[in-house]
Design a protein around this motif. Structure first.
Motif, PDB file in Angstrom:
ATOM      1  N   MET A  49       0.851  -1.171   0.000  1.00 29.35           N
ATOM      2  CA  MET A  49       0.000   0.000   0.000  1.00 29.35           C
ATOM      3  C   MET A  49       0.893   1.229   0.000  1.00 29.35           C
ATOM      4  O   MET A  49       1.803   1.346   0.812  1.00 29.35           O
ATOM      5  N   TYR A  57       1.224   5.254   0.497  1.00 32.00           N
ATOM      6  CA  TYR A  57       0.573   6.381   1.141  1.00 32.00           C
ATOM      7  C   TYR A  57       0.958   7.649   0.393  1.00 32.00           C
ATOM      8  O   TYR A  57       2.106   7.844   0.034  1.00 32.00           O
ATOM      9  N   TYR A  85      -1.434  11.751  11.503  1.00 32.46           N
ATOM     10  CA  TYR A  85      -1.672  10.314  11.620  1.00 32.46           C
ATOM     11  C   TYR A  85      -0.656   9.654  12.556  1.00 32.46           C
ATOM     12  O   TYR A  85      -1.003   8.731  13.295  1.00 32.46           O
ATOM     13  N   ALA A 124       2.619   0.300  11.791  1.00 31.10           N
ATOM     14  CA  ALA A 124       1.985   0.238  10.474  1.00 31.10           C
ATOM     15  C   ALA A 124       0.479   0.038  10.600  1.00 31.10           C
ATOM     16  O   ALA A 124      -0.309   0.700   9.919  1.00 31.10           O
ATOM     17  N   TYR A 168      -1.044   3.310  12.229  1.00 36.49           N
ATOM     18  CA  TYR A 168      -0.962   4.454  11.308  1.00 36.49           C
ATOM     19  C   TYR A 168      -2.026   4.308  10.230  1.00 36.49           C
ATOM     20  O   TYR A 168      -2.731   5.265   9.909  1.00 36.49           O
ATOM     21  N   CYS A 169      -2.138   3.117   9.692  1.00 31.84           N
ATOM     22  CA  CYS A 169      -3.150   2.868   8.666  1.00 31.84           C
ATOM     23  C   CYS A 169      -4.553   3.103   9.230  1.00 31.84           C
ATOM     24  O   CYS A 169      -5.408   3.677   8.569  1.00 31.84           O
ATOM     25  N   HIS A 170      -4.784   2.682  10.448  1.00 29.97           N
ATOM     26  CA  HIS A 170      -6.076   2.914  11.093  1.00 29.97           C
ATOM     27  C   HIS A 170      -6.344   4.413  11.217  1.00 29.97           C
ATOM     28  O   HIS A 170      -7.430   4.884  10.888  1.00 29.97           O
ATOM     29  N   SER A 221      -5.186   6.793   9.441  1.00 30.11           N
ATOM     30  CA  SER A 221      -5.356   7.421   8.126  1.00 30.11           C
ATOM     31  C   SER A 221      -6.675   7.052   7.463  1.00 30.11           C
ATOM     32  O   SER A 221      -7.126   7.752   6.560  1.00 30.11           O
ATOM     33  N   GLU A 276      -7.119   4.565   5.518  1.00 28.45           N
ATOM     34  CA  GLU A 276      -6.808   4.069   4.172  1.00 28.45           C
ATOM     35  C   GLU A 276      -7.344   2.668   3.892  1.00 28.45           C
ATOM     36  O   GLU A 276      -7.484   2.302   2.731  1.00 28.45           O
ATOM     37  N   ASN A 277      -7.592   1.885   4.921  1.00 29.47           N
ATOM     38  CA  ASN A 277      -8.020   0.505   4.721  1.00 29.47           C
ATOM     39  C   ASN A 277      -9.291   0.259   5.540  1.00 29.47           C
ATOM     40  O   ASN A 277      -9.223  -0.037   6.727  1.00 29.47           O
ATOM     41  N   ASN A 306      -9.890  -0.850   9.538  1.00 27.81           N
ATOM     42  CA  ASN A 306     -10.601   0.006  10.480  1.00 27.81           C
ATOM     43  C   ASN A 306     -11.774  -0.724  11.127  1.00 27.81           C
ATOM     44  O   ASN A 306     -11.980  -0.606  12.338  1.00 27.81           O
ATOM     45  N   PHE A 364      -1.031  -6.798   6.402  1.00 24.98           N
ATOM     46  CA  PHE A 364       0.219  -6.373   5.765  1.00 24.98           C
ATOM     47  C   PHE A 364       1.137  -7.522   5.401  1.00 24.98           C
ATOM     48  O   PHE A 364       2.143  -7.308   4.742  1.00 24.98           O
TER      49      PHE A 364
END
Length: 77
Positions: free
Chosen positions: A1, A3, A13, A34, A37-39, A41, A43-44, A48, A74
């Motif tokens: 992924m 960013y 974030y 990771a 951070y993704c949570h 943002s 992004e996924n 979430n 990941f």
């Protein structure tokens, strides 16, 4: 992924991820960061939903759960 966040977004974030991890006693190692951070943002959506469900259940985030989350979202087969 990949960013595509500008510096201000990255800082926002990162702070949110670090705060969420600290609140749950999660070590700030790269895999955990990771995930969180993704949570932060958003992004996924699947990640979430998974984390939000665990948070709602007041689940513990021990080493095993942290590893499972990283591998699911990941990891590579």
């Amino acid at each position: 992924m990949k960013y595509r966040h500008d510096k201000a977004q990255v800082e926002k974030y990162t702070k949110a991820a670090m705060a969420a991890m600290a609140a749950r006693g999660i070590p700030t190692e790269p895999g955990n960061f990771a995930v969180w951070y993704c949570h932060a943002s958003g992004e996924n959506p699947a990640l979430n939903r998974a984390l939000d469900g665990l948070i709602a259940e007041d689940a513990s985030f021990d080493d095993e759960r942290n590893e499972q989350l990283y591998e699911k979202f990941f990891g590579f087969e």
